[in-house]
Design a protein around this motif. Structure first.
Motif, PDB file in Angstrom:
ATOM      1  N   LEU A   6       0.825  -1.216   0.000  1.00  0.00           N
ATOM      2  CA  LEU A   6       0.000   0.000   0.000  1.00  0.00           C
ATOM      3  C   LEU A   6       0.853   1.258   0.000  1.00  0.00           C
ATOM      4  N   LEU A   7       0.597   2.147  -0.985  1.00  0.00           N
ATOM      5  CA  LEU A   7       1.208   3.470  -1.042  1.00  0.00           C
ATOM      6  C   LEU A   7       2.739   3.418  -1.023  1.00  0.00           C
ATOM      7  N   ARG A   8       3.284   2.596  -1.894  1.00  0.00           N
ATOM      8  CA  ARG A   8       4.739   2.559  -2.004  1.00  0.00           C
ATOM      9  C   ARG A   8       5.281   3.848  -2.585  1.00  0.00           C
ATOM     10  N   SER A   9       4.499   4.449  -3.484  1.00  0.00           N
ATOM     11  CA  SER A   9       4.978   5.633  -4.203  1.00  0.00           C
ATOM     12  C   SER A   9       4.888   6.876  -3.333  1.00  0.00           C
ATOM     13  N   ALA A  10       6.009   7.543  -3.159  1.00  0.00           N
ATOM     14  CA  ALA A  10       6.008   8.770  -2.352  1.00  0.00           C
ATOM     15  C   ALA A  10       5.146   9.844  -2.975  1.00  0.00           C
ATOM     16  N   LEU A  29      -5.227   5.313  -4.082  1.00  0.00           N
ATOM     17  CA  LEU A  29      -5.140   3.873  -3.885  1.00  0.00           C
ATOM     18  C   LEU A  29      -5.261   3.131  -5.212  1.00  0.00           C
ATOM     19  N   GLU A  30      -6.186   3.569  -6.062  1.00  0.00           N
ATOM     20  CA  GLU A  30      -6.319   2.969  -7.399  1.00  0.00           C
ATOM     21  C   GLU A  30      -5.012   3.077  -8.162  1.00  0.00           C
ATOM     22  N   ASN A  31      -4.450   4.273  -8.167  1.00  0.00           N
ATOM     23  CA  ASN A  31      -3.226   4.523  -8.932  1.00  0.00           C
ATOM     24  C   ASN A  31      -2.042   3.735  -8.398  1.00  0.00           C
ATOM     25  N   GLU A  32      -2.072   3.437  -7.121  1.00  0.00           N
ATOM     26  CA  GLU A  32      -0.978   2.675  -6.515  1.00  0.00           C
ATOM     27  C   GLU A  32      -1.132   1.174  -6.737  1.00  0.00           C
ATOM     28  N   LEU A  33      -2.332   0.670  -6.544  1.00  0.00           N
ATOM     29  CA  LEU A  33      -2.524  -0.776  -6.529  1.00  0.00           C
ATOM     30  C   LEU A  33      -2.827  -1.384  -7.894  1.00  0.00           C
ATOM     31  N   LEU A  34      -3.691  -0.776  -8.671  1.00  0.00           N
ATOM     32  CA  LEU A  34      -4.134  -1.416  -9.911  1.00  0.00           C
ATOM     33  C   LEU A  34      -3.014  -1.680 -10.917  1.00  0.00           C
ATOM     34  N   PRO A  35      -2.005  -0.805 -11.059  1.00  0.00           N
ATOM     35  CA  PRO A  35      -0.917  -1.141 -11.981  1.00  0.00           C
ATOM     36  C   PRO A  35      -0.224  -2.468 -11.641  1.00  0.00           C
ATOM     37  N   GLN A  36      -0.273  -2.861 -10.381  1.00  0.00           N
ATOM     38  CA  GLN A  36       0.314  -4.151 -10.007  1.00  0.00           C
ATOM     39  C   GLN A  36      -0.457  -5.306 -10.636  1.00  0.00           C
ATOM     40  N   ALA A  37      -1.766  -5.102 -10.831  1.00  0.00           N
ATOM     41  CA  ALA A  37      -2.593  -6.126 -11.478  1.00  0.00           C
ATOM     42  C   ALA A  37      -2.437  -6.084 -12.996  1.00  0.00           C
ATOM     43  N   PHE A  38      -2.460  -4.887 -13.569  1.00  0.00           N
ATOM     44  CA  PHE A  38      -2.371  -4.759 -15.022  1.00  0.00           C
ATOM     45  C   PHE A  38      -1.004  -5.208 -15.553  1.00  0.00           C
ATOM     46  N   SER A  39       0.024  -5.065 -14.738  1.00  0.00           N
ATOM     47  CA  SER A  39       1.368  -5.466 -15.163  1.00  0.00           C
ATOM     48  C   SER A  39       1.607  -6.960 -15.026  1.00  0.00           C
ATOM     49  N   GLY A  40       0.705  -7.643 -14.318  1.00  0.00           N
ATOM     50  CA  GLY A  40       0.885  -9.072 -14.099  1.00  0.00           C
ATOM     51  C   GLY A  40       1.717  -9.398 -12.880  1.00  0.00           C
ATOM     52  N   ASP A  41       2.111  -8.389 -12.103  1.00  0.00           N
ATOM     53  CA  ASP A  41       2.916  -8.634 -10.914  1.00  0.00           C
ATOM     54  C   ASP A  41       2.125  -9.393  -9.844  1.00  0.00           C
ATOM     55  N   PRO A  81      -2.061 -11.209  -8.987  1.00  0.00           N
ATOM     56  CA  PRO A  81      -3.358 -11.577  -9.564  1.00  0.00           C
ATOM     57  C   PRO A  81      -4.368 -10.433  -9.450  1.00  0.00           C
ATOM     58  N   VAL A  82      -5.176 -10.282 -10.475  1.00  0.00           N
ATOM     59  CA  VAL A  82      -6.157  -9.197 -10.499  1.00  0.00           C
ATOM     60  C   VAL A  82      -7.099  -9.281  -9.305  1.00  0.00           C
ATOM     61  N   GLU A  83      -7.617 -10.456  -9.014  1.00  0.00           N
ATOM     62  CA  GLU A  83      -8.580 -10.591  -7.921  1.00  0.00           C
ATOM     63  C   GLU A  83      -7.964 -10.210  -6.583  1.00  0.00           C
ATOM     64  N   GLU A  84      -6.726 -10.591  -6.363  1.00  0.00           N
ATOM     65  CA  GLU A  84      -6.052 -10.266  -5.106  1.00  0.00           C
ATOM     66  C   GLU A  84      -5.905  -8.757  -4.932  1.00  0.00           C
ATOM     67  N   VAL A  85      -5.481  -8.094  -5.997  1.00  0.00           N
ATOM     68  CA  VAL A  85      -5.317  -6.644  -5.940  1.00  0.00           C
ATOM     69  C   VAL A  85      -6.667  -5.959  -5.757  1.00  0.00           C
ATOM     70  N   ALA A  86      -7.677  -6.418  -6.482  1.00  0.00           N
ATOM     71  CA  ALA A  86      -8.998  -5.789  -6.417  1.00  0.00           C
ATOM     72  C   ALA A  86      -9.580  -5.879  -5.009  1.00  0.00           C
ATOM     73  N   ARG A  87      -9.410  -7.009  -4.362  1.00  0.00           N
ATOM     74  CA  ARG A  87      -9.968  -7.173  -3.012  1.00  0.00           C
ATOM     75  C   ARG A  87      -9.195  -6.323  -1.997  1.00  0.00           C
ATOM     76  N   GLU A  88      -7.888  -6.222  -2.163  1.00  0.00           N
ATOM     77  CA  GLU A  88      -7.123  -5.341  -1.285  1.00  0.00           C
ATOM     78  C   GLU A  88      -7.544  -3.896  -1.486  1.00  0.00           C
ATOM     79  N   LEU A  89      -7.745  -3.508  -2.748  1.00  0.00           N
ATOM     80  CA  LEU A  89      -8.173  -2.144  -3.048  1.00  0.00           C
ATOM     81  C   LEU A  89      -9.542  -1.866  -2.432  1.00  0.00           C
ATOM     82  N   ALA A  90     -10.455  -2.813  -2.530  1.00  0.00           N
ATOM     83  CA  ALA A  90     -11.787  -2.618  -1.959  1.00  0.00           C
ATOM     84  C   ALA A  90     -11.701  -2.382  -0.454  1.00  0.00           C
TER      85      ALA A  90
END
Length: 433
Positions: free
Chosen positions: A4-8, A400-412, A414-423
């Motif tokens: 969560l929120l790795r990006s300064a 939060l969207e900008n931080e987390l969702l790229p991890q799913a779109f890049s394949g780093d 799973p989409v479902e895992e990222v989506a549930r954390e974001l929710a």
């Protein structure tokens, strides 16, 4: 909460938003709406915007405004979108906002709640502004606690831009308004495969920092939602929403779209504009840039493809607002009223920079570049549009969207895992509102 929120930079955006929200209820509350300056008024105003493609039309608006108000000098302050709201939030904290500036739906409630915006009450009561001339959905978008704060400037929907020449080179039939996700996916994959030696991809869109032209739409098309209708809970853990996100992760994974790193280094609009992508999910805000492209004769537009559940696009629109602490409030109101006039919005339409909000002026925008078929944006607004998702402090969960969702779109991850954390994280932010 991991990842969560790795990006300064993103954390800074969220922190500014939260700091700003904490200052509501101060002694400098906005007045009930100032009047309009007389035509012989003398003043200097700053007008803040973020789109350089619209500056020529804005310069013309200022020139025409000065025919009525020759002694009100308006200086345009242009800041790229990626930095615009960070700068604006800093100015809001110090009560040094520009006199007049662009506002969007995700931020308006935050600024209105902090008494930073001047209500339109005085303009409406004085007959200088008629809200009935704009779409009711946009008036409501810029209304907070029964007061309207923004004059609708334009509205936008999203469509599928395509390059005819690249489709022909790949031997793929051109897109139609009847396309489904299957049609779209097949075309994107085929074009990427056949034109890979030219560095051409099937599709590009914005996935790194905004969802309006990509996953917000696909989530709706799959039958999901970003936020509940009452603005209290996240929809990212809805299986249909996850399906809408998976569309983009799959396109990147199979090479139909560039990697997120590639689309960060070279923005999606540049990929398409330069002939290196055959399709581009984007809004009518792209018209101003595309009409100046060397490939403009090859561009066309159709509706977004139909998803598993429905055909859908997000609708949104910008507004012009006046700072509550402006030292030249009556002059600012005069300029605001002009920007909301039929004349000013028709000018923007005729110059092809924006689809104006003022009723009756949209056809001039469609006619500005007839070859693109941009009437699709108006048709989409009437037939398949859904409100842009917002809450009182949208910026907090946008970060939060900008931080987390790229991890799913890049394949780093799973989409479902990222989506549930974001929710979960988004629900925590919504509970604070």
């Amino acid at each position: 909460m991991k990842h969560l929120l790795r990006s300064a930079s993103l954390a800074g955006v969220a922190a500014v938003a939260l700091t700003l929200s904490a200052c509501a209820g101060g002694d400098d509350a906005a007045e009930d709406g100032a009047a309009v300056a007389p035509t012989d008024a003398q003043a200097e105003l700053t007008y803040a915007i973020w789109d350089e493609n619209q500056k020529p039309a804005i310069d013309q608006n200022i020139k025409d405004f000065n025919e009525q108000y020759p002694d009100i000098k308006v200086t345009v302050d242009l800041t790229p979108y990626q930095q615009y709201f960070t700068k604006l939030q800093t100015q809001g904290e110090s009560r040094t906002l520009p006199d007049v500036f662009w506002m969007n739906g995700p931020n308006v409630q935050l600024y209105a709640a902090n008494d930073l915006l001047e209500p339109l009450t005085g303009l409406v009561e004085g007959g200088d502004l008629d809200p009935s001339k704009y779409p009711d959905a946009l008036n409501q978008l810029y209304t907070y606690e029964d007061a309207q704060y923004g004059v609708p400037k334009d509205f936008d929907t999203v469509a599928l831009w395509y390059n005819k020449a690249l489709f022909e080179q790949a031997g793929v039939d051109l897109p139609t308004d009847d396309w489904t996700w299957d049609d779209f996916n097949a075309a994107a994959g085929t074009i990427s495969d056949k034109l890979s030696d030219q560095g051409v991809y099937g599709v590009v869109t914005e996935l790194n920092s905004a969802g309006q032209s990509s996953y917000y739409d696909s989530i709706l098309q799959a039958g999901g939602h970003v936020i509940s209708e009452d603005g209290t809970t996240s929809g990212y853990d809805d299986p249909a929403s996850i399906e809408g996100l998976q569309l983009w992760a799959d396109l990147v994974a199979d090479g139909s779209a560039p990697t997120l790193e590639q689309m960060s280094d070279t923005k999606p609009n540049v990929w398409f504009n330069s002939g290196k992508a055959a399709m581009f999910w984007s809004g009518n805000w792209s018209v101003a840039e595309m009409k100046d492209s060397p490939n403009k004769d090859d561009f066309g537009t159709v509706r977004l493809p139909e998803g598993p559940e429905q055909r859908a696009t997000v609708i949104h629109g910008l507004a012009n607002v006046v700072a509550a602490d402006s030292e030249n409030k009556e002059a600012a109101n005069a300029f605001l009223a002009y920007l909301g006039s039929e004349e000013a919005q028709r000018t923007q339409a005729e110059m092809g920079v924006a689809n104006p909000a003022y009723t009756g002026t949209q056809q001039a925008f469609v006619d500005s570049v007839p070859s693109f078929g941009i009437d699709v944006f108006l048709e989409s607004a009437d037939e398949m549009s859904f409100p842009y998702p917002i809450s009182k402090n949208t910026a907090a969960w946008n970060a939060l969207e900008n931080e987390l969702l790229p991890q799913a779109f890049s394949g780093d991850r799973p989409v479902e895992e990222v989506a549930r954390e974001l929710a979960d994280a988004m629900n925590e932010e919504l509970a604070k509102e």
